[in-house]
Design an enzyme around this catalytic site. Structure first.
Site, PDB file in Angstrom:
ATOM      1  N   PHE A  39     107.042  66.876  67.772  1.00  0.00           N
ATOM      2  CA  PHE A  39     107.984  67.186  68.842  1.00  0.00           C
ATOM      3  C   PHE A  39     109.409  67.111  68.287  1.00  0.00           C
ATOM      4  O   PHE A  39     109.822  66.085  67.732  1.00  0.00           O
ATOM      5  CB  PHE A  39     107.818  66.189  69.997  1.00  0.00           C
ATOM      6  CG  PHE A  39     106.439  66.191  70.593  1.00  0.00           C
ATOM      7  CD1 PHE A  39     106.107  67.080  71.601  1.00  0.00           C
ATOM      8  CD2 PHE A  39     105.462  65.314  70.126  1.00  0.00           C
ATOM      9  CE1 PHE A  39     104.820  67.101  72.138  1.00  0.00           C
ATOM     10  CE2 PHE A  39     104.179  65.323  70.662  1.00  0.00           C
ATOM     11  CZ  PHE A  39     103.867  66.223  71.676  1.00  0.00           C
ATOM     12  N   VAL A  77     107.182  62.233  66.982  1.00  0.00           N
ATOM     13  CA  VAL A  77     108.433  62.599  67.656  1.00  0.00           C
ATOM     14  C   VAL A  77     109.578  62.342  66.686  1.00  0.00           C
ATOM     15  O   VAL A  77     109.698  61.234  66.142  1.00  0.00           O
ATOM     16  CB  VAL A  77     108.625  61.764  68.940  1.00  0.00           C
ATOM     17  CG1 VAL A  77     109.907  62.156  69.655  1.00  0.00           C
ATOM     18  CG2 VAL A  77     107.419  61.921  69.869  1.00  0.00           C
ATOM     19  N   CYS A  78     110.401  63.357  66.447  1.00  0.00           N
ATOM     20  CA  CYS A  78     111.530  63.198  65.510  1.00  0.00           C
ATOM     21  C   CYS A  78     112.483  62.143  66.036  1.00  0.00           C
ATOM     22  O   CYS A  78     113.035  62.276  67.135  1.00  0.00           O
ATOM     23  CB  CYS A  78     112.267  64.513  65.322  1.00  0.00           C
ATOM     24  SG  CYS A  78     113.796  64.307  64.378  1.00  0.00           S
ATOM     25  N   VAL A  79     112.708  61.100  65.231  1.00  0.00           N
ATOM     26  CA  VAL A  79     113.514  59.974  65.704  1.00  0.00           C
ATOM     27  C   VAL A  79     114.965  60.383  65.958  1.00  0.00           C
ATOM     28  O   VAL A  79     115.567  59.980  66.954  1.00  0.00           O
ATOM     29  CB  VAL A  79     113.399  58.765  64.731  1.00  0.00           C
ATOM     30  CG1 VAL A  79     113.872  59.117  63.333  1.00  0.00           C
ATOM     31  CG2 VAL A  79     114.150  57.569  65.276  1.00  0.00           C
ATOM     32  N   ALA A  82     115.166  62.464  69.088  1.00  0.00           N
ATOM     33  CA  ALA A  82     114.764  61.711  70.279  1.00  0.00           C
ATOM     34  C   ALA A  82     115.832  60.706  70.700  1.00  0.00           C
ATOM     35  O   ALA A  82     116.234  60.652  71.864  1.00  0.00           O
ATOM     36  CB  ALA A  82     113.445  60.988  70.015  1.00  0.00           C
TER      37      ALA A  82
END
Lengths: 130, 116
Positions: A39, A77-79, A82
């Site tokens: 994501f 999920v790309c930190v 996000a």
């Protein structure tokens, strides 16, 4: 074949999440599986465990969790994408001094490099953009 | 055989975060030693124009990231010839060096393609 799915669209805003789930859920019947869903961009909102759709709409969070349980796929999920959009897990929330967090297992915060690694190790990469 | 990824940037540098978030993937690939090339196509070629600064919305400019490509061992920068021609631009107007190509001739060389 092993698939990496990349989701850029926010839940309930565009068709991206719905389409990604429909493909992912259909793969096993054809002998394939999803190994990673990544994501990125507005797609990071798919990882919010606080989403609460009306009861007569598909519950995307429940379906992502079921996908993880059924196919043992990673939900990454790309930190960076996000955290700047307010999607923290417990440790990022603590680190930045927030009392609340939205992201929980089976979703994982990770670097965008994992997208490239997953894509390299998959037979196919399919992108779902808004 | 090395599995190479192509990152395609199709959005202009301002107005959305698409170009920035795409170029970040290019730099991360370089930093991690994952083989990536980058193609600027469509309005994405506006990212390559000289003289850009931060936008009115406070978004950071993307040009410094492009100028860092050599430091990250990003050697192959592809620029779409049809996109240049459609916008009346010449390769010498661009702020970094790139190979002007027909995108349709390039795509089959890559194991995977990520589009922004």
């Amino acid at each position: 074949m092993n698939y990496t799915l990349v989701v850029y669209g926010a839940p309930y805003s565009t068709q991206a999440s719905h389409s990604a789930l429909r493909l992912a859920e259909a793969l096993p019947a054809q002998g394939h599986r999803v190994t990673t869903v990544f994501f990125y961009h507005d797609g990071v909102h798919n990882g919010s465990s606080l989403m609460q759709p009306p009861q007569d709409e598909p519950h995307l969070l429940t379906r992502w969790r079921a996908l993880h349980a059924d196919q043992q796929c990673e939900l990454l999920v790309c930190v960076a994408a996000a955290v700047k959009r307010g999607i923290h897990d417990a440790s990022e929330a603590t680190r930045h001094g927030h009392e609340a967090h939205a992201l929980e297992a089976p979703f994982e915060l990770t670097g965008v490099g994992q997208l490239l690694v997953a894509s390299q190790h998959s037979d196919r990469t399919v992108t779902f953009a808004p | 055989m090395t599995r190479k990824t192509l990152i395609i940037v199709r959005h202009p540098p301002h107005g959305s975060s698409w170009a920035r978030e795409g170029i970040e993937v290019v730099l991360v690939g370089g930093a991690l030693g994952v083989p990536v090339d980058v193609l600027f196509d469509g309005d994405g070629i506006f990212c390559l124009l000289q003289g850009q600064e931060a936008g009115a919305l406070g978004q950071k400019g993307t040009l410094p990231m492009l100028k860092a490509f050599p430091m990250y061992d990003i050697d192959t920068v592809l620029v779409s010839r049809p996109a240049l021609e459609a916008r009346g631009l010449k390769a010498d107007a661009l702020a970094i060096d790139g190979d002007v190509v027909e995108p349709r001739d390039c795509l089959a060389h890559y194991h995977s393609i990520l589009t922004f």
